[in-house]
Design an enzyme around this catalytic site. Sequence first.
Site, PDB file in Angstrom:
ATOM      1  N   SER A 152     -62.392 -52.238  -5.928  1.00 54.90           N
ATOM      2  CA  SER A 152     -63.404 -53.228  -6.242  1.00 54.90           C
ATOM      3  C   SER A 152     -62.840 -54.238  -7.243  1.00 54.90           C
ATOM      4  O   SER A 152     -61.797 -54.840  -6.988  1.00 54.90           O
ATOM      5  CB  SER A 152     -64.669 -52.545  -6.771  1.00 54.90           C
ATOM      6  OG  SER A 152     -65.721 -53.466  -6.922  1.00 54.90           O
ATOM      7  N   ASP A 184     -67.531 -52.864   4.180  1.00 53.52           N
ATOM      8  CA  ASP A 184     -67.746 -53.248   2.784  1.00 53.52           C
ATOM      9  C   ASP A 184     -68.790 -54.362   2.737  1.00 53.52           C
ATOM     10  O   ASP A 184     -68.604 -55.417   3.342  1.00 53.52           O
ATOM     11  CB  ASP A 184     -66.422 -53.736   2.184  1.00 53.52           C
ATOM     12  CG  ASP A 184     -66.508 -54.013   0.699  1.00 53.52           C
ATOM     13  OD1 ASP A 184     -67.625 -54.089   0.144  1.00 53.52           O
ATOM     14  OD2 ASP A 184     -65.441 -54.163   0.074  1.00 53.52           O
ATOM     15  N   HIS A 206     -68.295 -49.838   0.352  1.00 51.46           N
ATOM     16  CA  HIS A 206     -67.528 -50.357  -0.772  1.00 51.46           C
ATOM     17  C   HIS A 206     -66.812 -49.239  -1.522  1.00 51.46           C
ATOM     18  O   HIS A 206     -67.439 -48.490  -2.282  1.00 51.46           O
ATOM     19  CB  HIS A 206     -68.442 -51.131  -1.712  1.00 51.46           C
ATOM     20  CG  HIS A 206     -67.715 -51.880  -2.779  1.00 51.46           C
ATOM     21  ND1 HIS A 206     -66.740 -52.810  -2.507  1.00 51.46           N
ATOM     22  CD2 HIS A 206     -67.804 -51.830  -4.129  1.00 51.46           C
ATOM     23  CE1 HIS A 206     -66.276 -53.307  -3.626  1.00 51.46           C
ATOM     24  NE2 HIS A 206     -66.898 -52.724  -4.639  1.00 51.46           N
TER      25      HIS A 206
END
Length: 570
Positions: free
Chosen positions: A207, A459, A496
């Site tokens: 991330s 994602d 994610h």
Amino acid sequence: MKTHFAIPVALAGVLGLAGCGSDDSSDAASVTKLACGEITTAALGITGLTVTATETVAAGTVTPSGADSALPQHCRVTGSIDPHTSPVDGKAYAIGFELRLPTDWNGRFMFQGGGGTDGVVNPAYGNILGGGPTTNALTRGFAVASTDGGHTTESAPIVGGSLFGLDPQARVDYGYNAVGRTTEIAKAVIRRFYGADAGHSYFLGCSNGGRQALVAATRFADRFDGIVAGNPGFNLPKAAVQHAWDVQAFSSVAPLDTDGKPIIASAFSNDDLNLVAAKIVEKCDALDGLADGMVNRFESCKGVFDPAELACAGDKTATCLSREQVVVLNKVFDGPRDGSGKQLYSDWPWDAGIGAGGWRVWKLGSSTTSVPNAIIATLGGGSLPYVFTTPPTRVTGDGTNVVDYLRGFSFDIDAPKIYATDLTYTTAAMTFMTPPNPSDLSKFKGHGGKLIVYHGGSDPVFSYNDTRNWYAALAAANSGDASGFARLFAVPGMNHCSGGPATDKFDMLAAIVDWVEGGKAPDSIAASARAANTAAAAFPTRTRPLCAWPKVAVYKGSGDVEAAASFSCQ
């Protein structure tokens, strides 16, 4: 049982050797070693550094959540770097960090990437990434560092993690400087504690940590030998513009409360999203040769799946989408555009993870009121006005103020502010947040660095397509092939960093060490499903190879369909 990686040279050689391509001095053997309790501000004498605490943590006293064993004995050092008082908001700032130094050291250093807007020093255990890891780098003998990105999250609702964006230096620290300074300090402390430099240095993050990793590959190329960037938001300010785009799109089909404000989470029900996921699987699952609930060739799904197939012929029912919902889905997956039609971020792939909780929690949330709890409207809603646009916009987190800002965001007037500067904020967000030249990793490549990038096909925060396009540009900048030093791995179905109908458990730390120190370039990386991942409940024991792009896992035509051995990368 404690696991160690084999060190490919004699230990004495490692302890007298600076990291490959590092900027460390070569006279580490001549320094005076410091015991844990002797690591103080005065003893180190490093400009800008304050050591706030040291402690020896006994073996077995700390077991990280989800780990299968307790941490080994180690020295924990905390401190701050480069304090300053903001000329804008008058608040005190500094780069906070933690460094953990195992007694039984394997001669390696790892920087642990952050997440979100940082703002807190996470324990430097050394996450190996993937879903549900049961071990970490510290347990494996690495010295590990982490940082808060140069600021501390404040208590203000919603925007508390983004208020640092009012300070110009705090912006730059968050963007890249905190990583550079913490790495510099950590390596200096390692030298004094062990009397030696690290033999090899690594960076792992997902991330925002993945963004930091790609930034490190350009800005700090000579400080790391191996880097793993997961679901990297290397164009994070552009992705934040997408957040406003999504909020406006979802608001257009959301039911209204008594004040006429949209209840965004109700724009699509769970049944609606599961309907979309099921149709994606129906149309695209078998493109890889096997209908198994995972869309390995999800990049090929665009043009095969069309959400218009789900449109209701008449009134909305549980088995179809309204025509307005179809329009919104296409708009969200096409990505943000300005009034002239110019694309402002990226488009998105159709993948089966749209029906998983990890997609909803980011894009839509679960709030039953007009005060949303979707992460794009909270985390994104605070960072866009405060950190990613210049000048910052002061928005309070009370009521619907943040989502109102996003709903009023102009893609012609406000979106260009991610590139803007002024007399106070002299560095634009797209400068301090992104790699200076993302496709130029010549310095990293030149000193022998190796890079693994992975990204979930589902994602909801950072588009896989954006990362794939970056990798294609990297390959083009390297005569059409960057695989000698950098490889991209798609994780079909993964949301994610983890979750989704995916085999999302894998060991990226072992993979990057094998490549850097053993010369074993990863053509595939073993991955498995997790019982705790409810989105993968249909295949709890499944294993699959994650394949180096552009290859995907294809069934060999025989063998157990749940076993990785029955698949090859093609």
